[in-house]
Scaffold this motif. Sequence first.
Motif, mmCIF file in Angstrom:
data_model
loop_
_atom_site.group_PDB
_atom_site.id
_atom_site.type_symbol
_atom_site.label_atom_id
_atom_site.label_comp_id
_atom_site.label_asym_id
_atom_site.label_seq_id
_atom_site.Cartn_x
_atom_site.Cartn_y
_atom_site.Cartn_z
ATOM 1 N N ASP A 11 0.829 -1.203 0.000
ATOM 2 C CA ASP A 11 0.000 0.000 0.000
ATOM 3 C C ASP A 11 0.867 1.259 0.000
ATOM 4 O OD1 ASP A 11 -2.304 -1.519 -0.014
ATOM 5 O OD2 ASP A 11 -2.742 -1.233 2.123
ATOM 6 N N TYR A 12 1.971 1.226 0.729
ATOM 7 C CA TYR A 12 2.881 2.374 0.788
ATOM 8 C C TYR A 12 3.493 2.642 -0.586
ATOM 9 C CZ TYR A 12 7.087 5.094 1.894
ATOM 10 O OH TYR A 12 8.073 6.057 1.923
ATOM 11 N N PHE A 13 4.042 1.610 -1.204
ATOM 12 C CA PHE A 13 4.736 1.797 -2.470
ATOM 13 C C PHE A 13 3.788 2.035 -3.640
ATOM 14 C CE2 PHE A 13 8.259 -0.132 -0.098
ATOM 15 C CZ PHE A 13 9.252 0.799 -0.390
ATOM 16 N N SER A 14 2.544 1.605 -3.514
ATOM 17 C CA SER A 14 1.580 1.842 -4.595
ATOM 18 C C SER A 14 0.955 3.237 -4.507
ATOM 19 C CB SER A 14 0.465 0.797 -4.548
ATOM 20 O OG SER A 14 -0.390 1.030 -3.444
ATOM 21 N N GLY A 15 1.115 3.902 -3.363
ATOM 22 C CA GLY A 15 0.503 5.208 -3.160
ATOM 23 C C GLY A 15 -0.869 5.116 -2.508
ATOM 24 N N ARG A 16 -1.342 3.909 -2.331
ATOM 25 C CA ARG A 16 -2.666 3.708 -1.728
ATOM 26 C C ARG A 16 -2.716 4.229 -0.295
ATOM 27 N NH1 ARG A 16 -5.697 -0.780 0.734
ATOM 28 N NH2 ARG A 16 -7.851 -0.545 0.084
ATOM 29 N N LEU A 17 -1.621 4.086 0.431
ATOM 30 C CA LEU A 17 -1.580 4.534 1.824
ATOM 31 C C LEU A 17 -1.779 6.045 1.918
ATOM 32 C CD1 LEU A 17 -1.268 2.910 4.411
ATOM 33 C CD2 LEU A 17 1.150 3.428 4.390
ATOM 34 N N LYS A 51 12.081 -2.296 -4.976
ATOM 35 C CA LYS A 51 11.815 -3.006 -6.232
ATOM 36 C C LYS A 51 10.726 -4.066 -6.026
ATOM 37 C CE LYS A 51 12.892 -4.198 -10.463
ATOM 38 N NZ LYS A 51 12.600 -3.327 -11.574
ATOM 39 N N TYR A 52 10.849 -4.827 -4.952
ATOM 40 C CA TYR A 52 9.903 -5.913 -4.715
ATOM 41 C C TYR A 52 8.499 -5.400 -4.394
ATOM 42 C CZ TYR A 52 7.641 -10.000 -2.737
ATOM 43 O OH TYR A 52 6.760 -11.014 -2.479
ATOM 44 N N TYR A 53 8.404 -4.440 -3.498
ATOM 45 C CA TYR A 53 7.079 -4.003 -3.049
ATOM 46 C C TYR A 53 6.403 -3.015 -3.988
ATOM 47 C CZ TYR A 53 7.625 -6.507 1.296
ATOM 48 O OH TYR A 53 7.774 -7.508 2.216
ATOM 49 N N SER A 54 7.152 -2.385 -4.868
ATOM 50 C CA SER A 54 6.523 -1.416 -5.765
ATOM 51 C C SER A 54 5.937 -2.073 -7.017
ATOM 52 C CB SER A 54 7.513 -0.321 -6.166
ATOM 53 O OG SER A 54 8.593 -0.872 -6.883
ATOM 54 N N ASP A 55 6.297 -3.323 -7.265
ATOM 55 C CA ASP A 55 5.781 -4.041 -8.431
ATOM 56 C C ASP A 55 5.183 -5.366 -7.971
ATOM 57 O OD1 ASP A 55 5.287 -5.418 -10.779
ATOM 58 O OD2 ASP A 55 7.263 -5.046 -11.644
ATOM 59 N N LYS A 56 3.878 -5.462 -7.929
ATOM 60 C CA LYS A 56 3.259 -6.664 -7.365
ATOM 61 C C LYS A 56 3.397 -7.885 -8.266
ATOM 62 C CE LYS A 56 -1.613 -6.362 -8.600
ATOM 63 N NZ LYS A 56 -2.937 -6.239 -8.036
ATOM 64 N N PHE A 57 3.915 -7.706 -9.470
ATOM 65 C CA PHE A 57 4.084 -8.830 -10.379
ATOM 66 C C PHE A 57 5.509 -9.385 -10.392
ATOM 67 C CE2 PHE A 57 0.515 -6.367 -12.129
ATOM 68 C CZ PHE A 57 -0.471 -7.326 -11.996
#
Length: 105
Positions: A11-17, A51-57
């Motif tokens: 959520d943090y890295f996606s901007g959702r937070l 890198k890992y948390y900003s790209d869920k794929f």
Amino acid sequence: MADNTDKLLRDYFSGRLKLMQKINPQCTRDIVDITFCLSVIKPEHKQAITKYYSDKFITWDEVCNEAGKSNSSLRTWRNDFKQLLQVIMQHGDEFIKLRHEALQA
């Protein structure tokens, strides 16, 4: 299986937070805690975690290949980071108080 910390970091890295902080003020505190924890780890560790948390794929194996490190090393970095984050989130106010008291002495 992902835990709550993994979800929080996604959520943090996606901007959702940031979007959620308008509804839930606790999110502001979470953002501050995560940002602080990212600022005190080695840049190499920060890059892998980001890198890992900003790209869920992306998978850990792909992050390992890009970093040129072993899977166990990166998992250790991630686990250490998550542990640091948990400590800061649970006891951060106590650390601030202790630091303030130490500066006053």
